[in-house]
Design an enzyme around this catalytic site. Structure first.
Site, PDB file in Angstrom:
ATOM      1  N   ASP A  82       0.816  -0.968  -0.110  1.00 65.37           N
ATOM      2  CA  ASP A  82      -0.074  -0.152   0.055  1.00 65.37           C
ATOM      3  C   ASP A  82       0.893   1.298   0.040  1.00 65.37           C
ATOM      4  O   ASP A  82       1.803   1.273   0.419  1.00 65.37           O
ATOM      5  CB  ASP A  82      -0.949   0.085   1.210  1.00 65.37           C
ATOM      6  CG  ASP A  82      -2.136  -0.920   1.280  1.00 65.37           C
ATOM      7  OD1 ASP A  82      -2.379  -1.368   0.111  1.00 65.37           O
ATOM      8  OD2 ASP A  82      -2.692  -0.844   2.388  1.00 65.37           O
ATOM      9  N   ARG A 119      -1.304  -0.898  -8.542  1.00 63.50           N
ATOM     10  CA  ARG A 119      -2.677  -0.393  -8.243  1.00 63.50           C
ATOM     11  C   ARG A 119      -2.650   1.299  -8.305  1.00 63.50           C
ATOM     12  O   ARG A 119      -1.663   1.821  -7.769  1.00 63.50           O
ATOM     13  CB  ARG A 119      -2.858  -0.549  -6.743  1.00 63.50           C
ATOM     14  CG  ARG A 119      -4.363  -0.011  -6.163  1.00 63.50           C
ATOM     15  CD  ARG A 119      -4.535  -0.301  -4.871  1.00 63.50           C
ATOM     16  NE  ARG A 119      -4.748  -1.403  -4.209  1.00 63.50           N
ATOM     17  CZ  ARG A 119      -4.228  -1.778  -2.944  1.00 63.50           C
ATOM     18  NH1 ARG A 119      -3.842  -0.843  -2.038  1.00 63.50           N
ATOM     19  NH2 ARG A 119      -4.422  -2.953  -2.755  1.00 63.50           N
TER      20      ARG A 119
HETATM   21  C1  FAD Z   1      -8.793  -1.217  -3.234  1.00 65.24           C
HETATM   22  C2  FAD Z   1      -8.313  -0.013  -2.605  1.00 65.24           C
HETATM   23  C3  FAD Z   1      -7.214   0.173  -2.003  1.00 65.24           C
HETATM   24  C4  FAD Z   1      -6.586   1.570  -1.620  1.00 65.24           C
HETATM   25  N1  FAD Z   1      -5.472   1.684  -1.287  1.00 65.24           N
HETATM   26  C5  FAD Z   1      -4.803   2.953  -1.172  1.00 65.24           C
HETATM   27  C6  FAD Z   1      -3.462   3.060  -0.806  1.00 65.24           C
HETATM   28  O1  FAD Z   1      -2.780   2.305  -0.713  1.00 65.24           O
HETATM   29  N2  FAD Z   1      -2.987   4.431  -0.583  1.00 65.24           N
HETATM   30  C7  FAD Z   1      -4.107   5.543  -0.659  1.00 65.24           C
HETATM   31  O2  FAD Z   1      -3.633   6.405  -0.271  1.00 65.24           O
HETATM   32  N3  FAD Z   1      -5.213   5.128  -0.980  1.00 65.24           N
HETATM   33  C8  FAD Z   1      -5.732   4.125  -1.147  1.00 65.24           C
HETATM   34  N4  FAD Z   1      -7.146   3.793  -1.462  1.00 65.24           N
HETATM   35  C9  FAD Z   1      -8.181   4.984  -1.219  1.00 65.24           C
HETATM   36  C10 FAD Z   1      -8.275   5.766  -2.546  1.00 65.24           C
HETATM   37  O3  FAD Z   1      -6.876   6.544  -2.638  1.00 65.24           O
HETATM   38  C11 FAD Z   1      -9.307   6.930  -2.299  1.00 65.24           C
HETATM   39  O4  FAD Z   1      -9.086   7.770  -1.146  1.00 65.24           O
HETATM   40  C12 FAD Z   1     -10.679   6.272  -2.261  1.00 65.24           C
HETATM   41  O5  FAD Z   1     -10.832   4.992  -3.109  1.00 65.24           O
HETATM   42  C13 FAD Z   1     -11.579   7.253  -2.711  1.00 65.24           C
HETATM   43  O6  FAD Z   1     -11.660   7.651  -3.827  1.00 65.24           O
HETATM   44  P1  FAD Z   1     -12.492   7.259  -5.280  1.00 65.24           P
HETATM   45  O7  FAD Z   1     -11.621   6.997  -6.525  1.00 65.24           O
HETATM   46  O8  FAD Z   1     -13.274   6.078  -4.857  1.00 65.24           O
HETATM   47  O9  FAD Z   1     -13.297   8.472  -5.725  1.00 65.24           O
HETATM   48  P2  FAD Z   1     -14.276   9.337  -4.706  1.00 65.24           P
HETATM   49  O10 FAD Z   1     -14.701  10.646  -5.595  1.00 65.24           O
HETATM   50  O11 FAD Z   1     -13.697   9.702  -3.400  1.00 65.24           O
HETATM   51  O12 FAD Z   1     -15.556   8.534  -4.451  1.00 65.24           O
HETATM   52  C14 FAD Z   1     -16.547   8.038  -5.369  1.00 65.24           C
HETATM   53  C15 FAD Z   1     -17.495   7.417  -4.400  1.00 65.24           C
HETATM   54  O13 FAD Z   1     -17.427   6.550  -3.690  1.00 65.24           O
HETATM   55  C16 FAD Z   1     -17.719   6.516  -2.404  1.00 65.24           C
HETATM   56  N5  FAD Z   1     -16.735   6.348  -1.465  1.00 65.24           N
HETATM   57  C17 FAD Z   1     -15.400   6.339  -1.912  1.00 65.24           C
HETATM   58  N6  FAD Z   1     -14.846   6.004  -0.715  1.00 65.24           N
HETATM   59  C18 FAD Z   1     -15.561   5.614   0.290  1.00 65.24           C
HETATM   60  C19 FAD Z   1     -15.441   5.162   1.668  1.00 65.24           C
HETATM   61  N7  FAD Z   1     -14.200   4.916   2.070  1.00 65.24           N
HETATM   62  N8  FAD Z   1     -16.645   4.907   2.449  1.00 65.24           N
HETATM   63  C20 FAD Z   1     -18.011   5.252   1.919  1.00 65.24           C
HETATM   64  N9  FAD Z   1     -17.879   5.586   0.421  1.00 65.24           N
HETATM   65  C21 FAD Z   1     -16.886   5.680  -0.403  1.00 65.24           C
HETATM   66  C22 FAD Z   1     -18.536   7.606  -2.294  1.00 65.24           C
HETATM   67  O14 FAD Z   1     -19.991   7.382  -2.562  1.00 65.24           O
HETATM   68  C23 FAD Z   1     -17.941   8.815  -3.502  1.00 65.24           C
HETATM   69  O15 FAD Z   1     -18.941   9.527  -3.867  1.00 65.24           O
HETATM   70  C24 FAD Z   1      -7.839   2.540  -1.925  1.00 65.24           C
HETATM   71  C25 FAD Z   1      -8.843   2.420  -2.367  1.00 65.24           C
HETATM   72  C26 FAD Z   1      -9.151   1.042  -2.801  1.00 65.24           C
HETATM   73  C27 FAD Z   1     -10.667   1.172  -3.511  1.00 65.24           C
END
Ligand code: FAD
Length: 298
Positions: A121, A170
């Site tokens: 991560d 990722r």
């Molecule tokens: C499999 C996976 C691994 C990840 N690993 C890392 C990592 O190693 N380092 C890192 O910095 N970040 C990591 N992240 C988090 C990522 O960086 C984002 O902060 C997170 O995914 C929200 O961004 P989004 O692209 O979904 O878009 P957004 O615009 O933020 O979200 C789109 C929609 O998804 C929903 N949503 C998003 N996140 C959440 C939540 N937590 N709870 C509830 N609803 C939510 C909401 O409805 C939102 O409107 C990871 C995410 C995923 C999916």
């Protein structure tokens, strides 16, 4: 940060633990390995892959870092015993990065030695260089079943993607609050950098874990995949447990690989509070989502 997000974060520590548990139970498999096994088996039965994350609190000595590595070995034993379609995601700081990068490297090496894929991560920007360096060091010594994460919010990311040709990466937006000198803070700028980085990675022959719940980005990614065209085993979508389940189901029904991030562990409460406080936007999502379920039609 919206007023609602700020308000949610301020009241969080006062919210009874039982309520936090109820809210976070959708996003965390549970406190025990048995919980993670059950959730991964359910996901696999629904045609979804998983990556398991052991929740740990901040570690202060090498023994704690080795204990986390040991917990991952138990997870890998369980995955093998149950014949699950899963790999693991590790955080280098939990494996000792800040105490001694060599300790963290030895811990990742031991976890990877079991043969399953290990995703490293990405944490906040103070660790980006050390994380990429450790990843490259492992690859140089012949450890091939490891991959890293890039964060589209960081301005450096396209350059990092160019240097990672052929790797398993990722791609996510990034969860940490970063200073605007090094990070895009505008929503559309992060999206644009995500698409730019995705193209760079795919053109560089990377296997990309497209980690997002953003409908618009998912559509852009599908277009990029179609344009090349890539076969379903040449990329995967990734989502967090309990988030955007309907969108995930649609991707699976359309024949794409989907991997779900499954966190579990005794430190679920501290983890939930810390993650929520680190990025109040997440608190806003959860508050909104909980309200929607309590007040249908809202
Ligand atoms: C499999 C996976 C691994 C990840 N690993 C890392 C990592 O190693 N380092 C890192 O910095 N970040 C990591 N992240 C988090 C990522 O960086 C984002 O902060 C997170 O995914 C929200 O961004 P989004 O692209 O979904 O878009 P957004 O615009 O933020 O979200 C789109 C929609 O998804 C929903 N949503 C998003 N996140 C959440 C939540 N937590 N709870 C509830 N609803 C939510 C909401 O409805 C939102 O409107 C990871 C995410 C995923 C999916």
């Amino acid at each position: 940060m919206s007023l609602i997000d700020k308000a949610v974060v301020r009241v969080l520590p006062a919210v009874p633990k039982a309520v936090v548990r109820r809210i976070s139970s959708r996003y965390i498999a549970g406190s025990e390995l048995a919980d993670a096994r059950r959730v991964v088996a359910e996901l696999n039965a629904a045609g979804k892959l998983a990556t398991v994350d052991v929740l740990g609190e901040e570690i202060v000595n090498p023994e704690e870092a080795r204990a986390i590595a040991g917990a991952y070995l138990e997870v890998l034993d369980a995955i093998d015993e149950d014949g699950l379609e899963a790999n693991v995601s590790v955080k280098l700081t939990a494996l000792g990065l800040l105490l001694d990068p060599e300790l963290a490297r030895a811990n990742v090496r031991a976890i990877a030695a079991r043969g399953r894929f290990v995703r490293i991560d990405m944490e906040d920007s103070s660790t980006t260089d050390a994380t990429l360096e450790l990843y490259r060091g492992l690859r140089t010594e012949g450890v091939d079943n490891v991959g890293v994460v890039l964060q589209a919010m960081l301005k450096r990311t396209v350059a990092d993607a160019e240097a990672l040709a052929g790797a398993n990466v990722r791609l996510c937006k990034g969860i940490y609050l970063e200073p605007e000198e090094i990070a895009f803070t505008d929503f559309d700028a992060v999206r644009a950098n995500y698409v730019r980085t995705l193209r760079t990675l795919l053109d560089g022959g990377c296997y990309v874990g497209i980690a997002t719940h953003d409908d618009w980005l998912v559509e852009q990614a599908l277009r990029e995949v179609r344009e090349r065209p890539l076969r379903p085993e040449q990329y995967e979508f990734q989502m967090l447990l309990g988030v955007q389940t309907a969108l995930g189901d649609r991707l699976v029904a359309e024949g794409h690989r989907l991997r779900i991030y499954v966190p579990f562990g005794r430190h679920w409460y501290e983890y939930s509070l810390r993650r929520l406080q680190e990025n109040p936007k997440v608190a806003g999502y959860i508050a909104g989502d909980t309200l929607r379920r309590l007040v249908p039609g809202r």
